[in-house]
Motif scaffolding. Sequence first.
Motif, PDB file in Angstrom:
ATOM      1  N   VAL A 175      55.317  -0.929  -7.472  1.00  0.00           N
ATOM      2  CA  VAL A 175      53.742  -0.478  -7.028  1.00  0.00           C
ATOM      3  C   VAL A 175      53.021  -0.736  -7.874  1.00  0.00           C
ATOM      4  O   VAL A 175      52.943   0.882  -8.802  1.00  0.00           O
ATOM      5  N   LYS A 211      56.639  -2.362   7.046  1.00  0.00           N
ATOM      6  CA  LYS A 211      56.391  -0.681   6.109  1.00  0.00           C
ATOM      7  C   LYS A 211      57.223  -0.253   7.572  1.00  0.00           C
ATOM      8  O   LYS A 211      57.362   0.046   8.354  1.00  0.00           O
ATOM      9  N   PRO A 230      52.932   2.818   0.373  1.00  0.00           N
ATOM     10  CA  PRO A 230      53.459   2.544  -1.029  1.00  0.00           C
ATOM     11  C   PRO A 230      52.687   3.554  -2.262  1.00  0.00           C
ATOM     12  O   PRO A 230      51.311   4.507  -1.889  1.00  0.00           O
TER      13      PRO A 230
END
Length: 185
Positions: free
Chosen positions: A120, A143, A149
């Motif tokens: 990321v 997810k 994230p």
Amino acid sequence: MLCSKVPLNTGTSVIALVEENETTHIQKAIKVKTMTDPVDGTEQSELDRELCIKCVTSVTQDSIYIDKETSFPVHLFSGEFMPYKGDLLLVEYSMKTGTSNMDIHTVSPLSSQNMDEVCVTSTDGKTGVVESCIFFTEDSLQKPTDYTPGLYDIVNVVAVDSIQPHCSWRAVSMIPVEMYIDQAL
């Protein structure tokens, strides 16, 4: 950008998303997909169906729009996720006799790719980017329930062709492999 790993040779059947320069009227292929197998095992001439690449312009609870006037019911989409504005779709259609209206038969993602152990590289609220080219938004991301994230997280993603600002892919699924822990906390 080629959507599959099949090399292009003279005579290879392809389908392309084309963009026209408004000033020069020169057309340029943005995405090209090689066509090696008939869709769902049917021959085009047998059903008088054609294929095209379309970009999602908006999505409602019941319909997916590929331009202001053309939409299809969500149940026609064969992907395992809900399309998002900017996603590129492969549409099998026929023309309604005597009109310029499309009869849409099947719709699927143009292509998808599994990417393992990618990073990321930016986050901004509920959106972010993986490997500087894969857009994601938590509003449409599959997810783990307890996962958000974070910058520099190492993740496995499934991404689809999409036209997003500065990105040519959109992550539809993300699973953390290794989460970055800020030592300053």
